[in-house]
Design a protein around this motif. Structure first.
Motif, PDB file in Angstrom:
ATOM      1  N   SER A   9       0.967  -1.256   0.093  1.00 47.24           N
ATOM      2  CA  SER A   9      -0.025  -0.225  -0.052  1.00 47.24           C
ATOM      3  C   SER A   9       0.896   1.300  -0.065  1.00 47.24           C
ATOM      4  O   SER A   9       0.268   2.397  -0.166  1.00 47.24           O
ATOM      5  CB  SER A   9      -0.937   0.144   1.373  1.00 47.24           C
ATOM      6  N   PHE A  10       2.191   1.268  -0.013  1.00 52.36           N
ATOM      7  CA  PHE A  10       3.197   2.326   0.271  1.00 52.36           C
ATOM      8  C   PHE A  10       3.271   2.837  -1.156  1.00 52.36           C
ATOM      9  O   PHE A  10       4.080   2.008  -2.183  1.00 52.36           O
ATOM     10  CB  PHE A  10       4.535   2.024   0.766  1.00 52.36           C
ATOM     11  N   ILE A  11       2.795   3.724  -1.775  1.00 48.13           N
ATOM     12  CA  ILE A  11       2.733   4.318  -3.080  1.00 48.13           C
ATOM     13  C   ILE A  11       4.220   4.491  -3.510  1.00 48.13           C
ATOM     14  O   ILE A  11       4.889   5.106  -2.738  1.00 48.13           O
ATOM     15  CB  ILE A  11       1.746   5.590  -3.345  1.00 48.13           C
ATOM     16  N   GLY A  12       4.729   4.012  -4.578  1.00 51.11           N
ATOM     17  CA  GLY A  12       5.898   4.207  -5.045  1.00 51.11           C
ATOM     18  C   GLY A  12       7.103   3.039  -4.727  1.00 51.11           C
ATOM     19  O   GLY A  12       7.869   2.983  -5.330  1.00 51.11           O
ATOM     20  N   SER A  13       6.725   2.346  -4.074  1.00 44.80           N
ATOM     21  CA  SER A  13       7.251   0.958  -3.618  1.00 44.80           C
ATOM     22  C   SER A  13       7.470  -0.109  -4.598  1.00 44.80           C
ATOM     23  O   SER A  13       6.405  -0.079  -5.495  1.00 44.80           O
ATOM     24  CB  SER A  13       6.829   0.477  -2.232  1.00 44.80           C
ATOM     25  N   PRO A  14       8.076  -0.891  -4.737  1.00 41.69           N
ATOM     26  CA  PRO A  14       8.427  -1.911  -5.753  1.00 41.69           C
ATOM     27  C   PRO A  14       7.351  -3.010  -5.794  1.00 41.69           C
ATOM     28  O   PRO A  14       6.731  -3.354  -6.806  1.00 41.69           O
ATOM     29  CB  PRO A  14       9.458  -2.632  -5.523  1.00 41.69           C
ATOM     30  N   ARG A  15       6.647  -3.197  -4.251  1.00 44.99           N
ATOM     31  CA  ARG A  15       5.521  -4.082  -4.452  1.00 44.99           C
ATOM     32  C   ARG A  15       4.419  -3.204  -5.088  1.00 44.99           C
ATOM     33  O   ARG A  15       3.507  -4.010  -5.589  1.00 44.99           O
ATOM     34  CB  ARG A  15       5.348  -4.549  -2.919  1.00 44.99           C
ATOM     35  N   ALA A  16       4.303  -2.063  -4.786  1.00 47.00           N
ATOM     36  CA  ALA A  16       3.268  -1.142  -5.176  1.00 47.00           C
ATOM     37  C   ALA A  16       3.067  -1.245  -6.788  1.00 47.00           C
ATOM     38  O   ALA A  16       2.284  -1.288  -7.401  1.00 47.00           O
ATOM     39  CB  ALA A  16       3.022   0.187  -4.759  1.00 47.00           C
ATOM     40  N   MET A  17       4.345  -1.134  -7.463  1.00 41.17           N
ATOM     41  CA  MET A  17       4.410  -0.887  -8.749  1.00 41.17           C
ATOM     42  C   MET A  17       4.093  -2.246  -9.392  1.00 41.17           C
ATOM     43  O   MET A  17       3.599  -2.351 -10.522  1.00 41.17           O
ATOM     44  CB  MET A  17       5.935  -0.521  -9.192  1.00 41.17           C
ATOM     45  N   LYS A  18       4.585  -3.331  -8.740  1.00 43.78           N
ATOM     46  CA  LYS A  18       4.327  -4.898  -9.398  1.00 43.78           C
ATOM     47  C   LYS A  18       2.811  -5.021  -9.303  1.00 43.78           C
ATOM     48  O   LYS A  18       2.204  -5.576 -10.186  1.00 43.78           O
ATOM     49  CB  LYS A  18       5.079  -5.714  -8.697  1.00 43.78           C
ATOM     50  N   GLN A  19       2.412  -4.469  -8.108  1.00 47.50           N
ATOM     51  CA  GLN A  19       0.726  -4.838  -8.163  1.00 47.50           C
ATOM     52  C   GLN A  19       0.033  -3.921  -9.082  1.00 47.50           C
ATOM     53  O   GLN A  19      -1.149  -4.657  -9.756  1.00 47.50           O
ATOM     54  CB  GLN A  19       0.518  -4.409  -6.613  1.00 47.50           C
ATOM     55  N   ALA A  20       0.360  -2.884  -9.357  1.00 48.49           N
ATOM     56  CA  ALA A  20      -0.403  -2.112 -10.499  1.00 48.49           C
ATOM     57  C   ALA A  20      -0.070  -2.894 -11.799  1.00 48.49           C
ATOM     58  O   ALA A  20      -0.838  -2.736 -12.762  1.00 48.49           O
ATOM     59  CB  ALA A  20       0.143  -0.633 -10.410  1.00 48.49           C
ATOM     60  N   TYR A  21       1.267  -3.249 -11.849  1.00 43.81           N
ATOM     61  CA  TYR A  21       1.457  -3.933 -13.373  1.00 43.81           C
ATOM     62  C   TYR A  21       0.550  -5.200 -13.345  1.00 43.81           C
ATOM     63  O   TYR A  21      -0.087  -5.327 -14.459  1.00 43.81           O
ATOM     64  CB  TYR A  21       3.006  -4.132 -13.540  1.00 43.81           C
ATOM     65  N   GLN A  22       0.510  -5.826 -12.379  1.00 47.59           N
ATOM     66  CA  GLN A  22      -0.441  -7.022 -12.549  1.00 47.59           C
ATOM     67  C   GLN A  22      -1.885  -6.771 -12.666  1.00 47.59           C
ATOM     68  O   GLN A  22      -2.455  -7.533 -13.396  1.00 47.59           O
ATOM     69  CB  GLN A  22       0.003  -7.901 -11.330  1.00 47.59           C
ATOM     70  N   ASP A  23      -2.195  -5.600 -12.076  1.00 48.75           N
ATOM     71  CA  ASP A  23      -3.658  -5.442 -12.507  1.00 48.75           C
ATOM     72  C   ASP A  23      -3.789  -4.882 -13.756  1.00 48.75           C
ATOM     73  O   ASP A  23      -4.947  -5.136 -14.417  1.00 48.75           O
ATOM     74  CB  ASP A  23      -4.072  -4.086 -11.423  1.00 48.75           C
ATOM     75  N   ALA A  24      -2.820  -4.250 -14.294  1.00 51.30           N
ATOM     76  CA  ALA A  24      -2.961  -3.777 -15.875  1.00 51.30           C
ATOM     77  C   ALA A  24      -2.953  -5.195 -16.729  1.00 51.30           C
ATOM     78  O   ALA A  24      -3.622  -4.975 -17.694  1.00 51.30           O
ATOM     79  CB  ALA A  24      -1.876  -2.849 -16.021  1.00 51.30           C
ATOM     80  N   MET A  25      -2.099  -5.881 -16.118  1.00 51.26           N
ATOM     81  CA  MET A  25      -2.271  -7.059 -17.222  1.00 51.26           C
ATOM     82  C   MET A  25      -3.329  -8.068 -16.859  1.00 51.26           C
ATOM     83  O   MET A  25      -3.880  -8.854 -18.052  1.00 51.26           O
ATOM     84  CB  MET A  25      -0.875  -8.340 -16.588  1.00 51.26           C
ATOM     85  N   ALA A  26      -3.887  -7.931 -15.850  1.00 51.10           N
ATOM     86  CA  ALA A  26      -5.462  -8.540 -15.727  1.00 51.10           C
ATOM     87  C   ALA A  26      -6.382  -7.958 -16.584  1.00 51.10           C
ATOM     88  O   ALA A  26      -7.196  -8.833 -17.175  1.00 51.10           O
ATOM     89  CB  ALA A  26      -5.794  -8.735 -14.168  1.00 51.10           C
ATOM     90  N   ILE A  27      -6.471  -6.816 -16.634  1.00 49.07           N
ATOM     91  CA  ILE A  27      -7.295  -5.785 -17.389  1.00 49.07           C
ATOM     92  C   ILE A  27      -7.035  -6.201 -19.132  1.00 49.07           C
ATOM     93  O   ILE A  27      -7.944  -6.525 -19.731  1.00 49.07           O
ATOM     94  CB  ILE A  27      -7.150  -4.313 -17.440  1.00 49.07           C
ATOM     95  N   CYS A  28      -5.807  -6.359 -19.448  1.00 47.83           N
ATOM     96  CA  CYS A  28      -5.481  -6.746 -20.554  1.00 47.83           C
ATOM     97  C   CYS A  28      -6.165  -8.134 -21.128  1.00 47.83           C
ATOM     98  O   CYS A  28      -6.260  -8.605 -22.112  1.00 47.83           O
ATOM     99  CB  CYS A  28      -3.703  -6.686 -20.952  1.00 47.83           C
ATOM    100  N   GLY A  29      -5.726  -9.318 -20.008  1.00 47.57           N
ATOM    101  CA  GLY A  29      -6.132 -10.398 -20.144  1.00 47.57           C
ATOM    102  C   GLY A  29      -7.759 -10.659 -20.305  1.00 47.57           C
ATOM    103  O   GLY A  29      -8.254 -11.470 -21.094  1.00 47.57           O
ATOM    104  N   LYS A  30      -8.644  -9.510 -19.873  1.00 45.48           N
ATOM    105  CA  LYS A  30      -9.934  -9.564 -19.871  1.00 45.48           C
ATOM    106  C   LYS A  30     -10.516  -8.847 -21.074  1.00 45.48           C
ATOM    107  O   LYS A  30     -11.304  -9.538 -21.661  1.00 45.48           O
ATOM    108  CB  LYS A  30     -10.544  -8.644 -18.521  1.00 45.48           C
ATOM    109  N   PHE A  31      -9.741  -7.765 -21.498  1.00 45.99           N
ATOM    110  CA  PHE A  31     -10.292  -7.017 -22.593  1.00 45.99           C
ATOM    111  C   PHE A  31      -9.445  -7.096 -24.083  1.00 45.99           C
ATOM    112  O   PHE A  31      -9.708  -6.062 -24.728  1.00 45.99           O
ATOM    113  CB  PHE A  31     -10.486  -5.625 -22.336  1.00 45.99           C
ATOM    114  N   ASP A  32      -8.449  -7.731 -23.825  1.00 48.09           N
ATOM    115  CA  ASP A  32      -7.319  -7.927 -24.896  1.00 48.09           C
ATOM    116  C   ASP A  32      -6.528  -6.518 -25.130  1.00 48.09           C
ATOM    117  O   ASP A  32      -6.725  -6.024 -24.022  1.00 48.09           O
ATOM    118  CB  ASP A  32      -8.248  -8.182 -26.359  1.00 48.09           C
ATOM    119  N   LYS A  33      -5.994  -6.388 -25.948  1.00 47.92           N
ATOM    120  CA  LYS A  33      -5.067  -5.336 -26.176  1.00 47.92           C
ATOM    121  C   LYS A  33      -5.764  -3.903 -26.299  1.00 47.92           C
ATOM    122  O   LYS A  33      -6.878  -3.724 -26.726  1.00 47.92           O
ATOM    123  CB  LYS A  33      -4.224  -5.268 -27.570  1.00 47.92           C
ATOM    124  N   PRO A  34      -5.122  -2.801 -25.915  1.00 53.88           N
ATOM    125  CA  PRO A  34      -5.984  -1.492 -25.801  1.00 53.88           C
ATOM    126  C   PRO A  34      -6.030  -1.182 -26.995  1.00 53.88           C
ATOM    127  O   PRO A  34      -4.970  -1.227 -28.050  1.00 53.88           O
ATOM    128  CB  PRO A  34      -4.925  -0.647 -24.724  1.00 53.88           C
TER     129      PRO A  34
END
Length: 761
Positions: A562-587
């Motif tokens: 939950s600490f914004i800017g930390s490596p874990r927060a960046m990886k978590q945001a990246y994984q969320d983005a990849m989940a959206i790509c997996g759901k809706f295909d390429k932007p």
């Protein structure tokens, strides 16, 4: 069952039986036992132990591979539950349904971006309006779009809980210099950081790394930040910072004029600022008082032919006993205590923990804690000329309404007037000519000094503004972020903090670093409340590996995701983005949105003698309103079609302006499928100056790259003899999509994509 599996099972079955201290003790006993066994073992036992370790490591490797395979299977199962895979039958049904809708004449959404713009007058320009909406609690001014549904603002006063007293009136000549009403105001604002450093009581230590090249000023730092002050004394060859207020004003002016860092600063102006601070600033008064006490002690020791005592000073950080009803700055007796002792140590009865101890000579620098109220006024005397306190841990929330506060202030003013009248009468009575003879005769008798009560110790954990307060209700004290947010709010009175130009930019960066450091400190001191004990298995693995490799494990602190800017927060945001790509295909669209420092809302709310980089608060607020309006165009007004998903990231460019990168997913019926659809949505040509003058002006002002290349080899984009952005682009007669790029090459005719300025970006 292996030892690692047994440890994991034990941690799962008994997660709270072993405390952190017990775990550390168990590991220490285990290390000592292993070291003793290795000392007494012979060569055969050593070979046998190594063989057992090799077999054990092979088993652990096999178990690890099995665990990883099981983890991948569990992740795949969870991913399948969150994002269900579309079967062949479901895909066929969806395609048939879309085809039926198209045959039935189901229209697409009103894609405004695909319609021909006949007249620009019908398209209104977005404007945030004027800052005429005021907060009902603190009178802070806001844009109309910033008002929440309940009409209670959060960013200025946290819905009435953060009410700071208004600052004292800015003294002369500083107020005229900051308001550009002085003959030397322009030169002063260009060198305001030098003037502040010359008159500061403390220094800001950081690695300043300004962006290369031309452009507006940008204060950028790297690494650790320190706030230091200097010890004081009479015999000083090179006085700096607080030393300059310990010596005479004329001597201080000479030292400031001789300093190479003050080159270009006006000496007369520095003398005026020095005289102003010595008169108005309480920190200058306490150093003057300390010098007087030291001189009196030297004279007394010389008259009595005795060794003189050492004089020291303690700047107090406790503000709990200060009357919060008063709006004036703290006095010298409230912020510092001067003492004398034989060895220079503070009195034994006085607890100096959490306070700032200023000795007479000694260490090179005295470090100031960033969570103490004296940090800001000592570092930035030109922003806090009256010595107003910075943030500290004992700032409570306001629990009264605005009407109750106004009534209490009126009653306090009546009481102050009565006290002032009584004080005048008392002075009249205590005049020597009005006193009786008996009183004058006994005036020289020594008065017994009352023993000071011991200070109440400050419990750091109790005053931590970000602690969880479990079982005690909500937080009761103002956080550091809330304090600075309220301090930077725009109100009707003149605010020194927002008028400092480049010094305001430095103070803003310094305040952000303080807030982040405070958050990290909280996480470091509250590891048990963040359930860090769940990582004992990982810690055991680290200790076992360090033992095999003869290494030492240092201290560790787990930073949550939950600490914004930390490596874990960046990886978590990246994984969320990849989940959206997996759901809706390429932007479908990649959209960029950059802040324009010449927006009307920015220039209208900034004084004419300041620029956009000098007011990062206004820039960020206007950019936020513009970004929200852009999202409304995409999602609500559907200018690009029906948006099924969106991801955006905000970053700040080299010169400090915010910049937004946005990925947009469009429904299949509205997404551009052919080159004609792309041409109807995106235009890479310079508009017609006659039919679209407003669009032509915007494109020519903001979307032209260069000139660069052989025409201008000194352009910032040049990398050797080539443009790093690959300009000029090749002209294309039609929209095509190549395999080397992830985006299509839009049509751009030669006559419409070049100008005398450069090439269209």
């Amino acid at each position: 069952m292996s030892l690692a599996m047994a440890d994991r099972v034990r941690h799962q079955m008994y997660p709270v039986e072993e405390t952190n201290e017990e775990a550390q003790g168990r590991r220490k006993v285990h290390r000592d036992l292993m070291a003793t066994r290795r000392e007494i073992e012979n060569e055969e036992e050593r070979d046998e132990r190594r063989e057992e370790n090799r077999l054990r490591m092979e088993r652990l490797r096999e178990e690890r591979e099995e665990d990883e395979e099981l983890l991948r299977a569990m992740n795949a199962l969870e991913h399948a539950e969150i994002i269900p895979m579309e079967t062949e039958e479901e895909r066929t049904f969806r395609e048939e349904l879309l085809a039926a809708r198209n045959r039935a004449g189901v229209p697409r959404t009103h894609r405004v971006a695909c319609k021909t713009l006949a007249c620009e007058d019908r398209v209104p320009l977005h404007d945030c309006g004027e800052m005429t909406v005021t907060c009902g609690e603190c009178n802070a001014r806001h844009f109309k779009g910033e008002r929440p549904t309940d009409k209670k603002f959060t960013q200025c006063c946290a819905k009435g809980k953060v009410i700071l007293p208004p600052p004292k009136e800015c003294p002369q000549p500083l107020v005229k210099l900051l308001q550009n009403d002085h003959p030397k105001a322009k030169a002063f604002m260009m060198k305001i950081r030098n003037y502040n450093s010359a008159h500061a009581f403390a220094s800001l230590g950081a690695k300043i790394s300004s962006p290369p090249g031309r452009g507006p000023y940008c204060f950028r730092i790297h690494g650790q930040v320190y706030h230091n002050t200097t010890p004081v004394g009479l015999n000083t060859n090179n006085p700096r910072y607080a030393d300059l207020y310990f010596i005479d004003a004329a001597q201080a002016s000479d030292f400031r004029a001789q300093s190479t860092s003050n080159g270009g600063c006006c000496r007369n102006l520095m003398e005026e600022l020095d005289a102003m601070l010595r008169e108005k600033n309480p920190y200058a008064a306490i150093y003057k008082m300390m010098r007087q006490v030291l001189e009196e002690e030297h004279r007394r020791a010389q008259d009595e032919n005795l060794p003189h005592q050492t004089v020291g000073m303690i700047i107090s950080s406790d503000r709990r006993n200060v009357d919060q009803r008063r709006y004036n700055s703290p006095t010298t007796n409230e912020i510092a205590v001067i003492f004398k002792s034989a060895n220079g140590e503070p009195p034994a009865k006085r607890d100096i923990r959490g306070h700032l101890f200023i000795p007479v000579r000694g260490r090179t620098f005295v470090q100031i804690d960033t969570q103490q109220p004296m940090c800001d006024p000592m570092t930035y005397p030109l922003l806090f000329p009256n010595g107003d306190d910075g943030w500290h841990v004992n700032m409570p929330y306001t629990t009264t309404t605005r009407r109750e506060r106004e009534e209490a202030a009126a009653r306090a003013m009546d009481v102050d007037e009565e006290e002032e009248i009584d004080l005048l009468r008392l002075n009249e009575i205590l005049r020597p000519e009005n006193l009786p003879v008996e009183a004058l005769a006994g005036a020289e008798e020594p008065v017994e000094e009352l023993e000071q009560e011991p200070e109440e110790q400050i419990d750091d954990d109790q005053n931590d503004p970000q602690r969880l307060n479990r079982g005690e209700g909500r937080r009761k004290r103002i956080t550091q972020c809330e304090f600075y947010s309220s301090l930077m709010s725009i109100r009707d009175y003149f605010n020194n903090v927002l008028a400092g130009g480049s010094l305001t930019q430095q103070w803003t960066v310094d305040s952000y670093v303080k807030i982040e450091a405070n958050r990290v400190k909280y996480i470091r001191e509250h590891q048990s409340e963040l359930h860090v004990a769940q990582y004992d298995g990982l810690l055991d693995y680290l200790h076992n590996r360090a033992e095999r490799e003869n290494l030492t494990v240092g201290s560790y602190h787990v930073l949550p995701s939950s600490f914004i800017g930390s490596p874990r927060a960046m990886k978590q945001a990246y994984q969320d983005a990849m989940a959206i790509c997996g759901k809706f295909d390429k932007p479908v669209f990649f959209h960029t949105f950059t802040c324009n420092p010449k927006w009307r809302e920015i220039t209208a709310n900034i004084p004419s003698h300041l620029s956009a980089p000098d007011r990062p608060d206004i820039v960020a607020r206007v950019f936020q309103r513009k970004k929200i309006e852009l999202i409304n165009d995409i999602e609500k007004r559907q200018v690009l079609g029906f948006a099924t998903a969106r991801i955006h990231v905000i970053e700040f460019q080299k010169r400090g302006l915010p910049h937004c990168h946005m990925l947009i997913w469009i429904d299949e019926r509205d997404a551009p499928a052919t080159a004609e659809d792309v041409d109807a949505t995106i235009c890479a040509e310079i508009p017609n100056r006659t039919t679209h003058p407003r669009l032509y002006k915007s494109v020519m002002t903001h979307m032209i790259h260069g000139p660069c290349g052989l025409t201008n080899t000194k352009s910032p984009c040049m990398d050797g003899d080539k443009c790093s952005k690959s300009f000029p682009k090749q002209h294309s007669q039609e929209t095509t999509s190549t395999s080397n790029t992830a985006h299509p090459s839009s049509v751009s005719s030669t006559s419409s994509s070049t100008s005398s300025k450069g090439t269209m970006a």
